[in-house]
Design a protein around this motif. Structure first.
Motif, PDB file in Angstrom:
ATOM      1  N   GLY A 321      -8.507 -51.071  40.603  1.00 19.40           N
ATOM      2  CA  GLY A 321      -7.108 -50.672  40.650  1.00 19.40           C
ATOM      3  C   GLY A 321      -6.494 -50.500  39.267  1.00 19.40           C
ATOM      4  O   GLY A 321      -5.316 -50.168  39.140  1.00 19.40           O
ATOM      5  N   ILE A 322      -7.272 -50.716  38.219  1.00 17.97           N
ATOM      6  CA  ILE A 322      -6.742 -50.562  36.856  1.00 17.97           C
ATOM      7  C   ILE A 322      -6.563 -49.071  36.546  1.00 17.97           C
ATOM      8  O   ILE A 322      -7.425 -48.260  36.870  1.00 17.97           O
ATOM      9  N   GLN A 323      -5.413 -48.744  35.961  1.00 10.63           N
ATOM     10  CA  GLN A 323      -5.074 -47.345  35.703  1.00 10.63           C
ATOM     11  C   GLN A 323      -4.890 -47.100  34.201  1.00 10.63           C
ATOM     12  O   GLN A 323      -4.516 -48.021  33.464  1.00 10.63           O
ATOM     13  N   ILE A 324      -5.071 -45.862  33.811  1.00  8.59           N
ATOM     14  CA  ILE A 324      -4.794 -45.474  32.429  1.00  8.59           C
ATOM     15  C   ILE A 324      -3.335 -45.807  32.118  1.00  8.59           C
ATOM     16  O   ILE A 324      -2.457 -45.534  32.931  1.00  8.59           O
ATOM     17  N   GLY A 325      -3.101 -46.397  30.960  1.00 14.09           N
ATOM     18  CA  GLY A 325      -1.738 -46.743  30.558  1.00 14.09           C
ATOM     19  C   GLY A 325      -1.362 -48.183  30.872  1.00 14.09           C
ATOM     20  O   GLY A 325      -0.377 -48.696  30.326  1.00 14.09           O
ATOM     21  N   ASP A 326      -2.129 -48.867  31.748  1.00  7.44           N
ATOM     22  CA  ASP A 326      -1.836 -50.271  32.064  1.00  7.44           C
ATOM     23  C   ASP A 326      -1.920 -51.129  30.795  1.00  7.44           C
ATOM     24  O   ASP A 326      -2.773 -50.894  29.944  1.00  7.44           O
ATOM     25  N   SER A 327      -1.032 -52.119  30.707  1.00  8.84           N
ATOM     26  CA  SER A 327      -1.090 -53.078  29.603  1.00  8.84           C
ATOM     27  C   SER A 327      -1.594 -54.401  30.141  1.00  8.84           C
ATOM     28  O   SER A 327      -1.268 -54.779  31.268  1.00  8.84           O
ATOM     29  N   MET A 328      -2.381 -55.097  29.346  1.00  9.38           N
ATOM     30  CA  MET A 328      -2.886 -56.400  29.787  1.00  9.38           C
ATOM     31  C   MET A 328      -3.358 -57.223  28.599  1.00  9.38           C
ATOM     32  O   MET A 328      -3.570 -56.686  27.507  1.00  9.38           O
ATOM     33  N   GLY A 329      -3.478 -58.531  28.837  1.00 17.27           N
ATOM     34  CA  GLY A 329      -4.022 -59.407  27.817  1.00 17.27           C
ATOM     35  C   GLY A 329      -5.497 -59.656  28.115  1.00 17.27           C
ATOM     36  O   GLY A 329      -5.893 -59.798  29.269  1.00 17.27           O
ATOM     37  N   LEU A 330      -6.317 -59.687  27.068  1.00 12.14           N
ATOM     38  CA  LEU A 330      -7.747 -59.969  27.241  1.00 12.14           C
ATOM     39  C   LEU A 330      -8.092 -61.265  26.526  1.00 12.14           C
ATOM     40  O   LEU A 330      -7.474 -61.609  25.512  1.00 12.14           O
ATOM     41  N   THR A 331      -9.092 -61.963  27.051  1.00 10.55           N
ATOM     42  CA  THR A 331      -9.575 -63.140  26.352  1.00 10.55           C
ATOM     43  C   THR A 331     -11.092 -63.206  26.508  1.00 10.55           C
ATOM     44  O   THR A 331     -11.689 -62.411  27.244  1.00 10.55           O
ATOM     45  N   ALA A 332     -11.719 -64.122  25.784  1.00 11.25           N
ATOM     46  CA  ALA A 332     -13.171 -64.293  25.861  1.00 11.25           C
ATOM     47  C   ALA A 332     -13.503 -65.706  25.423  1.00 11.25           C
ATOM     48  O   ALA A 332     -12.764 -66.306  24.632  1.00 11.25           O
ATOM     49  N   ASP A 333     -14.602 -66.216  25.943  1.00 13.77           N
ATOM     50  CA  ASP A 333     -15.048 -67.563  25.605  1.00 13.77           C
ATOM     51  C   ASP A 333     -15.779 -67.516  24.253  1.00 13.77           C
ATOM     52  O   ASP A 333     -16.798 -66.822  24.136  1.00 13.77           O
ATOM     53  N   PRO A 334     -15.263 -68.207  23.238  1.00 13.03           N
ATOM     54  CA  PRO A 334     -15.897 -68.137  21.918  1.00 13.03           C
ATOM     55  C   PRO A 334     -17.385 -68.519  21.928  1.00 13.03           C
ATOM     56  O   PRO A 334     -18.134 -68.084  21.053  1.00 13.03           O
ATOM     57  N   SER A 335     -17.818 -69.315  22.932  1.00 14.75           N
ATOM     58  CA  SER A 335     -19.247 -69.659  22.962  1.00 14.75           C
ATOM     59  C   SER A 335     -20.101 -68.428  23.296  1.00 14.75           C
ATOM     60  O   SER A 335     -21.310 -68.449  23.121  1.00 14.75           O
ATOM     61  N   ARG A 336     -19.489 -67.356  23.777  1.00 17.57           N
ATOM     62  CA  ARG A 336     -20.221 -66.119  24.079  1.00 17.57           C
ATOM     63  C   ARG A 336     -20.208 -65.144  22.908  1.00 17.57           C
ATOM     64  O   ARG A 336     -20.779 -64.051  23.010  1.00 17.57           O
ATOM     65  N   PHE A 337     -19.564 -65.515  21.815  1.00 18.91           N
ATOM     66  CA  PHE A 337     -19.462 -64.590  20.675  1.00 18.91           C
ATOM     67  C   PHE A 337     -20.795 -64.430  19.965  1.00 18.91           C
ATOM     68  O   PHE A 337     -21.596 -65.357  19.890  1.00 18.91           O
ATOM     69  N   HIS A 338     -20.986 -63.254  19.412  1.00 20.11           N
ATOM     70  CA  HIS A 338     -22.081 -63.000  18.477  1.00 20.11           C
ATOM     71  C   HIS A 338     -21.409 -62.839  17.123  1.00 20.11           C
ATOM     72  O   HIS A 338     -20.513 -62.012  16.976  1.00 20.11           O
ATOM     73  N   LEU A 339     -21.826 -63.655  16.156  1.00 21.32           N
ATOM     74  CA  LEU A 339     -21.171 -63.618  14.848  1.00 21.32           C
ATOM     75  C   LEU A 339     -22.117 -63.038  13.800  1.00 21.32           C
ATOM     76  O   LEU A 339     -23.310 -63.359  13.766  1.00 21.32           O
ATOM     77  N   PHE A 340     -21.574 -62.168  12.972  1.00 20.48           N
ATOM     78  CA  PHE A 340     -22.370 -61.507  11.940  1.00 20.48           C
ATOM     79  C   PHE A 340     -21.671 -61.652  10.592  1.00 20.48           C
ATOM     80  O   PHE A 340     -20.437 -61.675  10.526  1.00 20.48           O
ATOM     81  N   ASP A 341     -22.486 -61.751   9.527  1.00 15.22           N
ATOM     82  CA  ASP A 341     -21.899 -61.864   8.197  1.00 15.22           C
ATOM     83  C   ASP A 341     -21.543 -60.475   7.654  1.00 15.22           C
ATOM     84  O   ASP A 341     -21.703 -59.469   8.354  1.00 15.22           O
ATOM     85  N   ALA A 342     -21.077 -60.452   6.413  1.00 13.32           N
ATOM     86  CA  ALA A 342     -20.595 -59.192   5.838  1.00 13.32           C
ATOM     87  C   ALA A 342     -21.704 -58.146   5.740  1.00 13.32           C
ATOM     88  O   ALA A 342     -21.441 -56.939   5.733  1.00 13.32           O
ATOM     89  N   ALA A 343     -22.982 -58.595   5.677  1.00 12.29           N
ATOM     90  CA  ALA A 343     -24.102 -57.657   5.603  1.00 12.29           C
ATOM     91  C   ALA A 343     -24.593 -57.259   6.992  1.00 12.29           C
ATOM     92  O   ALA A 343     -25.585 -56.534   7.125  1.00 12.29           O
ATOM     93  N   GLY A 344     -23.924 -57.737   8.040  1.00 10.64           N
ATOM     94  CA  GLY A 344     -24.311 -57.351   9.398  1.00 10.64           C
ATOM     95  C   GLY A 344     -25.417 -58.212   9.982  1.00 10.64           C
ATOM     96  O   GLY A 344     -26.003 -57.852  11.003  1.00 10.64           O
ATOM     97  N   ARG A 345     -25.740 -59.346   9.347  1.00 16.21           N
ATOM     98  CA  ARG A 345     -26.789 -60.239   9.867  1.00 16.21           C
ATOM     99  C   ARG A 345     -26.186 -61.343  10.703  1.00 16.21           C
ATOM    100  O   ARG A 345     -25.115 -61.855  10.386  1.00 16.21           O
ATOM    101  N   ARG A 346     -26.929 -61.720  11.743  1.00 15.37           N
ATOM    102  CA  ARG A 346     -26.449 -62.770  12.641  1.00 15.37           C
ATOM    103  C   ARG A 346     -26.207 -64.084  11.897  1.00 15.37           C
ATOM    104  O   ARG A 346     -27.043 -64.511  11.097  1.00 15.37           O
ATOM    105  N   VAL A 347     -25.065 -64.721  12.162  1.00 14.15           N
ATOM    106  CA  VAL A 347     -24.758 -66.006  11.533  1.00 14.15           C
ATOM    107  C   VAL A 347     -25.315 -67.119  12.419  1.00 14.15           C
ATOM    108  O   VAL A 347     -25.052 -67.141  13.618  1.00 14.15           O
TER     109      VAL A 347
END
Ligand code: ADP
Ligand code: MG
Length: 347
Positions: A321-347
């Motif tokens: 039911g999501i439509q173009i133009g809809d506004s919403m807040g998004l969140t994510a669990d930080p334990s699911r993050f992939h972190l990379f350094d400035a050179a693009g390598r996994r931290v």
């Protein structure tokens, strides 16, 4: 059956184009290795060097512990399967299958036995007396596979063998190739630019980027722990979202997110983003506006933009039911993050 080893293999074309920049790889006996990467990254070049169709500028290739650098393709005990089939148009399927064996002076009853066996495995028995032009693309590809199988080589080398087939047939053939390769347990190198094909076929994936190995691992290892931002965005569809930290990319991180100081880029898979409306703000949050919704059946991919117009993609149920133009807040669990350094390598 055989192991294949590449030791610091390099390829220089025309004195200055370095297509392969030092690749080392051990392929186990019976293993299915998939070389994957964008067009022009050197997949075919590397495969052709193993096959003997391309010279090796430096380094060493061994097949069954034997150095093959100086051997002709026919002396390497490998069989190749290409996307354009390379079948002889004036020969029947049976003659196409027999051709390579006759050239090697295989006895006639042995040739017949192997053809019967391969034709049964590939379900091409009804077409043995037909010419290639009387076959569909999928049937021709099976014959090309059959020609490799009857040789009983030490290794199979595949260069994008399915890219001429339509989507449905490609999926079907990919399952069959996997089944055949498992049952024959023949060491195989399979080249594709299609990450989905790579994920489903490989025992181990090798991601190539501009002539270098970016990462080697099982499909799930590469999906869950991509070593670089290149692998992170190449494996998985839709691609992982990458957000640069510290330049106000629209994601607000509270200190509770506990990100290491070396992290310069955060990656979040589309399935790890959830709509936060109505919930208490978590440690990570973005306010977005929906720009496009792709309904692909069981799920939809929502393409949205953060306040500073950075793109974000996330997955929701098919009829959201999501439509173009809809506004919403998004969140994510930080334990699911992939972190990379400035050179693009996994931290
Ligand atoms: N015969 C050749 N002469 C010069 N450059 C080549 C030749 N073959 C390939 N290349 C270059 O080497 C690089 C890798 O090509 P290729 O192995 O065909 O890539 P892929 O199969 O991954 O698409 C490309 O930049 C390509 O232009
Ligand atoms: Mg290629």
């Amino acid at each position: 059956m055989a192991r294949i080893e590449l030791k610091d293999v390099r390829k220089v074309y025309g004195g200055n184009i370095e297509a392969i920049k030092g690749v080392s790889l051990d392929i186990e006996d019976g293993e299915m290795i998939v070389l994957v990467g964008p067009s022009g990254c050197g997949k075919s070049t590397l495969l052709r060097m193993v096959a003997g169709l391309e010279g090796i500028s430096s380094g060493e290739v061994t097949i069954a512990d034997k150095r093959v650098n100086e051997l002709e393709p026919a002396e390497r005990d490998i069989a190749m399967v290409f996307q354009n089939y390379a079948l002889y148009p004036h020969m029947t399927v049976r003659q196409n299958l027999a051709y390579g064996l006759r050239n090697r002076n295989t006895p006639k009853d042995e040739i017949d036995r192997r053809i019967t066996e391969a034709a049964r495995a590939l379900e091409i028995e009804p077409f043995l007396e037909r010419k290639p032009r009387q076959l569909s693309g999928g049937q021709r590809q099976r014959v090309a596979m059959g020609r490799a199988i009857v040789r009983k080589p030490a290794a199979f080398l595949f260069d994008e063998p399915l890219s001429n087939l339509d989507a449905k047939l490609r999926v079907q053939m990919r399952v069959e190739i996997r089944r055949l390769q498992r049952s024959l347990a023949t060491t195989s190198i399979y080249v594709t630019h299609d990450q989905m094909e790579a994920m489903t076929l490989a025992d181990r994936l090798v991601v190539l980027n501009a002539g270098r190995i970016e990462q080697v691992g099982t499909p799930i290892e590469l999906y869950e722990k991509p070593a670089t931002t290149f692998v992170a965005t190449f494996i998985g569809s839709p691609s992982m979202n990458l957000m640069k930290l510290g330049n106000g990319a629209g994601w607000q991180m509270s200190p509770d997110a506990r990100l290491p100081s070396s992290a310069a880029t955060i990656g979040i898979r589309p399935e790890d983003i959830v709509i936060a409306n109505g919930h208490a703000p978590g440690p990570v949050r973005a306010d977005v506006q929906v720009a496009a919704v792709e309904l692909v059946g069981a799920e939809s991919y929502v393409h949205a933009l953060t306040a500073d117009a950075s793109p974000v993609v996330f997955r929701v149920a098919g009829r959201s039911g999501i439509q173009i133009g809809d506004s919403m807040g998004l969140t994510a669990d930080p334990s699911r993050f992939h972190l990379f350094d400035a050179a693009g390598r996994r931290v």
